[in-house]
Design an enzyme around this catalytic site. Structure first.
Site: not given
Length: 348
Positions: A156, A68-70
């Protein structure tokens, strides 16, 4: 570590689709998206957890694993870092210091460890991480090949909402698509995926395995993922964290300021929704809203060709004489130094 829904017991929750035998000219790739939480403020423990998850995914035959993101560094859900217009609090600045300390340098020892894990388990690894560059943080995706090599990163391009106060902005130099033996792999993060021109840049690079690490667990996210799969004629692999309040430090170390009241420890604060979708828009695995999980499917890359027979957004369905896109893909540096040789005159 076995990953199970909170109310279930037994083996990990694995949603797998066997797409059947393909012709010999097609490549079939086993893909896994990881739906799990960060160990917040503890990057070494998060890396240990990542290794357990990678090992488990590899044991099921995964060739590409998307986090996942982060995932490394953490998504600071519910925190405002003490920001109001025109003011920042001392407590918020200390929160940022701790968050900055949890981020990783790229390159750096954590990147080296991730590369080694990709090589050890013979997988392509797509990892969401908070990247530290001096005193600025970036929400990034790191790419590794199955030989244990770090390939590069995507930063991003457009943080969303309050993210803009804690993360820097990427530029056109970090929107890669990597050509690999298992397909052309790239990634956009969370609401970047709602930016039509940025998606078009990815299509222009020929992306086939489109990774979409996110922090958006809403059901409407599924519509975006399906649309991208159809629009791009690509497989979409979306990975989100599933986390409860007790996956974050307890108050007063960490406070969910954005909530009407402090959530109870078992409150779900991010419900996941990780999913894998084919180029025809078929949901192959997920979405999962039940708990931490490994979500897997077999990707027949012949589906990419079959989908583009109908609609090739940057090919036969484009109209470049009417519509075109220019992407500035060079680094945007705030400071440049030009050195010149110092000429010394000889006294006469």
């Amino acid at each position: 570590m076995a990953l199970v829904p909170p109310s279930a017991a037994g083996p990990p929750l694995i949603a797998e689709i066997d797409m059947g035998a393909s012709d010999l000219s097609s490549t079939v790739v086993r893909a896994t998206v990881v739906q799990a939480s960060t160990v917040f403020y503890d990057t070494p423990a998060t890396l240990d957890k990542a290794e357990r998850l990678i090992a488990e995914a590899a044991s099921y035959g995964a060739q590409i694993v998307v986090f996942p993101e982060a995932f490394i560094g953490g998504y600071p859900r519910g925190s405002t870092f003490g920001i109001t217009l025109g003011n920042r609090t001392a407590k918020g600045k200390e929160e940022f210091r701790r968050y900055h300390a949890s981020a990783i340098d790229v390159p750096g020892p954590e990147v080296d460890r991730l590369a080694a894990l990709a090589g050890k388990y013979k997988i392509y690894l797509v990892m969401g991480a908070i990247e530290r560059s001096g005193y600025t943080l970036y929400c990034s995706v790191l790419f590794f090949d199955s030989q244990g090599q770090y390939l590069g990163k995507h930063r991003k391009l457009m943080p969303t909402g309050l993210e803009r106060a804690i993360w820097g902005f990427g530029d056109g130099s970090t929107i890669p698509v990597y050509e690999t033996p298992i397909g052309k792999i790239g990634a956009l993060i969370c609401w970047e995926n709602r930016m039509p021109l940025l998606r078009t840049a990815m299509y222009g690079k020929g992306i086939e395995i489109y990774c979409a690490p996110t922090a958006d667990a809403r059901e409407v996210w599924q519509a975006s993922m399906t649309h991208i799969a159809l629009e791009g004629g690509c497989f979409v692999l979306s990975a989100n964290q599933f986390c409860r309040r007790n996956d974050y430090p307890p108050p007063p170390d960490y406070v969910f300021v954005a909530a009407a009241e402090e959530p109870s420890p078992d409150t779900v604060v991010c419900a996941g929704g990780s999913v894998i979708i084919s180029p025809s828009g078929q949901v192959l695995a997920g979405p999962n809203y039940e708990g931490e999980a490994l979500i897997s499917a077999d990707l027949d890359l012949g589906e990419v060709v079959r989908a583009k027979f109908d609609f090739d957004v940057v090919g036969h369905y484009s109209r470049p004489e009417v519509l075109s896109l220019t992407v500035k893909d060079h680094p945007q540096n705030p400071v440049s130094f030009t050195s010149t040789a110092r000429t010394e005159s000889t006294p006469k």
